[in-house]
Design a protein around this motif. Structure first.
Motif, PDB file in Angstrom:
ATOM      1  N   GLY A   1       0.817  -1.208   0.000  1.00 44.39           N
ATOM      2  CA  GLY A   1       0.000   0.000   0.000  1.00 44.39           C
ATOM      3  C   GLY A   1       0.850   1.256   0.000  1.00 44.39           C
ATOM      4  O   GLY A   1       2.057   1.226   0.281  1.00 44.39           O
ATOM      5  N   ARG A   2       0.213   2.368  -0.285  1.00 45.50           N
ATOM      6  CA  ARG A   2       0.914   3.645  -0.365  1.00 45.50           C
ATOM      7  C   ARG A   2       1.638   3.957   0.941  1.00 45.50           C
ATOM      8  O   ARG A   2       1.055   3.919   2.026  1.00 45.50           O
ATOM      9  N   GLY A   3       2.908   4.261   0.845  1.00 49.35           N
ATOM     10  CA  GLY A   3       3.704   4.647   2.002  1.00 49.35           C
ATOM     11  C   GLY A   3       4.254   3.491   2.819  1.00 49.35           C
ATOM     12  O   GLY A   3       5.002   3.714   3.773  1.00 49.35           O
ATOM     13  N   SER A   4       3.911   2.241   2.451  1.00 51.31           N
ATOM     14  CA  SER A   4       4.364   1.101   3.237  1.00 51.31           C
ATOM     15  C   SER A   4       5.867   0.890   3.080  1.00 51.31           C
ATOM     16  O   SER A   4       6.405   0.914   1.982  1.00 51.31           O
TER      17      SER A   4
ATOM     18  N   MET B   1       2.104  14.949   8.752  1.00 51.64           N
ATOM     19  CA  MET B   1       1.619  14.391   7.490  1.00 51.64           C
ATOM     20  C   MET B   1       0.871  13.087   7.724  1.00 51.64           C
ATOM     21  O   MET B   1      -0.207  12.855   7.167  1.00 51.64           O
ATOM     22  N   TYR B   2       1.438  12.226   8.577  1.00 53.12           N
ATOM     23  CA  TYR B   2       0.819  10.921   8.805  1.00 53.12           C
ATOM     24  C   TYR B   2      -0.360  10.979   9.764  1.00 53.12           C
ATOM     25  O   TYR B   2      -1.364  10.287   9.589  1.00 53.12           O
TER      26      TYR B   2
ATOM     27  N   GLN C   1       4.159  -0.459   9.578  1.00 53.48           N
ATOM     28  CA  GLN C   1       4.393  -0.314   8.143  1.00 53.48           C
ATOM     29  C   GLN C   1       5.158   0.961   7.787  1.00 53.48           C
ATOM     30  O   GLN C   1       5.602   1.106   6.647  1.00 53.48           O
ATOM     31  N   LEU C   2       5.345   1.849   8.744  1.00 52.25           N
ATOM     32  CA  LEU C   2       6.139   3.044   8.481  1.00 52.25           C
ATOM     33  C   LEU C   2       7.631   2.786   8.652  1.00 52.25           C
ATOM     34  O   LEU C   2       8.444   3.691   8.434  1.00 52.25           O
ATOM     35  N   GLY C   3       8.003   1.592   9.043  1.00 50.53           N
ATOM     36  CA  GLY C   3       9.407   1.228   9.074  1.00 50.53           C
ATOM     37  C   GLY C   3      10.074   1.414  10.420  1.00 50.53           C
ATOM     38  O   GLY C   3       9.549   2.074  11.323  1.00 50.53           O
ATOM     39  N   VAL C   4      11.255   0.817  10.546  1.00 53.41           N
ATOM     40  CA  VAL C   4      11.970   0.810  11.818  1.00 53.41           C
ATOM     41  C   VAL C   4      12.386   2.215  12.233  1.00 53.41           C
ATOM     42  O   VAL C   4      12.206   2.613  13.390  1.00 53.41           O
TER      43      VAL C   4
END
Length: 348
Positions: free
Chosen positions: A20-23, A263-264, A321-324
């Motif tokens: 998905g977008r931004g994953s 933003m998020y 999903q936004l990462g480490v």
């Protein structure tokens, strides 16, 4: 009423993955490797626990023991656990073997949350796994039966008749191996109501309470949850289990400190800033609010949250999903600017 136990915080990951977008977690492999890296980084920050939600037939964590064993091998202090394992799906004896082995690898850091589970994507996924209620049972009864057999096995009870090739001779029932002493006291029941919390206390399991309760009395969520915790503790004291139980609650806490956060999550600070009432599994349920915004304001709000104060452990849901890198920054801001307000100090 609070607790004399040290206040702990941990992260709770649902382990989502997809394109998905931004994953930042496109695949299951991404999700697993990033979960390990996040746990390592969280330990370096002094965070107390790394917990994982278990779902089946979904792009999330489904088999937690390999992941927890990998984290155990890379860390030395952080607690590792689940929030929660759906016991409808589990073979109790195989799970007992996996749990004991993982706990031994971690040197006794496993904290296993188990429960009847939440709604799953499959129509009857437990049956697809080969598990069916016995005559007169509901699926909830089956989950509790699986839990009782699992707990007996990790506590060293004999569970199998010896055969001609049994090691020790005699006619004593065989127990599962390996055994990990102490694990039996580190099982938590995920309770979604006051009544199930009382039941968990009678059984001698720690209490794991989430961001929703499948009941609504009209009082704010944190007060209803604090009442659940007090009922649990009262019943525990009456049962006389001989050790002090632990209690956890989950909260969505997102400090907004820069443009990336805005933003998020900027819009969520308005939309999710109050409790919600809805229906889940046919029950009118109260959902707790999210804590999103300025760290100083969140610190004050959490310090006033009755259930956060009553619990010894607060599990912070993370947007995996936004990462480490993003999640480490978020946990670091919580550890520095928010968690001290609820009585927490780093585990180092």
């Amino acid at each position: 009423m609070g607790t004399d136990l040290k206040k702990r915080i941990g992260f709770l990951s649902f382990g989502h993955y997809g394109t998905g977008r931004g994953s930042r977690t496109a695949t299951a492999g991404d999700s697993l490797h990033q979960a390990i890296d996040l746990a390592v980084a969280a330990e370096e920050l002094g965070i107390d626990g790394a917990f994982f939600r278990v779902h089946h037939f979904a792009r999330q964590q489904a088999s937690p023991f390999p992941l927890m064993a990998a984290i155990a091998a890379r860390t030395s202090r952080i607690e590792i656990g689940t929030g929660v394992i759906d016991m409808r799906y589990e073979n109790p004896l195989y799970m007992a073997e996996q749990a004991a082995a993982t706990d031994l690898i971690s040197d006794g850091r496993l904290q296993l949350g188990v429960s009847r589970g939440s709604p799953e994507p499959a129509l009857n996924g437990a049956a697809d796994f080969g598990y069916h209620p016995e005559d007169g049972e509901t699926v909830a009864d089956m989950a509790r039966r699986h839990t009782a057999r699992f707990r007996a096995a990790i506590a060293g009870a004999g569970v199998a008749q010896p055969g001609e090739h049994a090691y020790m001779g005699g006619d004593r029932l065989l127990r599962i191996e390996p055994q990990s002493p102490g694990l039996a006291r580190r099982i938590w029941w995920g309770a979604g109501s006051r009544a199930t919390a009382v039941w968990a206390a009678r059984q001698g399991m720690n209490l794991m309470s989430s961001t929703l309760l499948t009941e609504d009395t009209g009082v704010p969520f944190d007060q209803l949850q604090a009442e659940q915790i007090q009922l649990f503790r009262d019943e525990w004291a009456a049962a006389g289990h001989g050790f002090t139980p632990r209690v956890s609650v989950s909260r969505s806490v997102i400090p907004v400190v820069d443009d990336v956060d805005r933003m998020y999550f900027g819009l969520r600070s308005q939309a999710d800033s109050h409790d919600q009432v809805g229906t889940i599994d046919g029950f009118v349920s109260r959902f707790g609010k999210s804590y999103v915004g300025d760290p100083a304001a969140l610190a004050s709000e959490l310090a006033a949250d009755a259930a956060v104060q009553a619990a010894d452990t607060v599990m912070l849901t993370v947007p995996n999903q936004l990462g480490v890198e993003y999640n480490v920054k978020m946990l670091e801001n919580i550890a520095k600017h928010i968690a001290p307000a609820i009585g927490w100090s780093p585990n180092r």
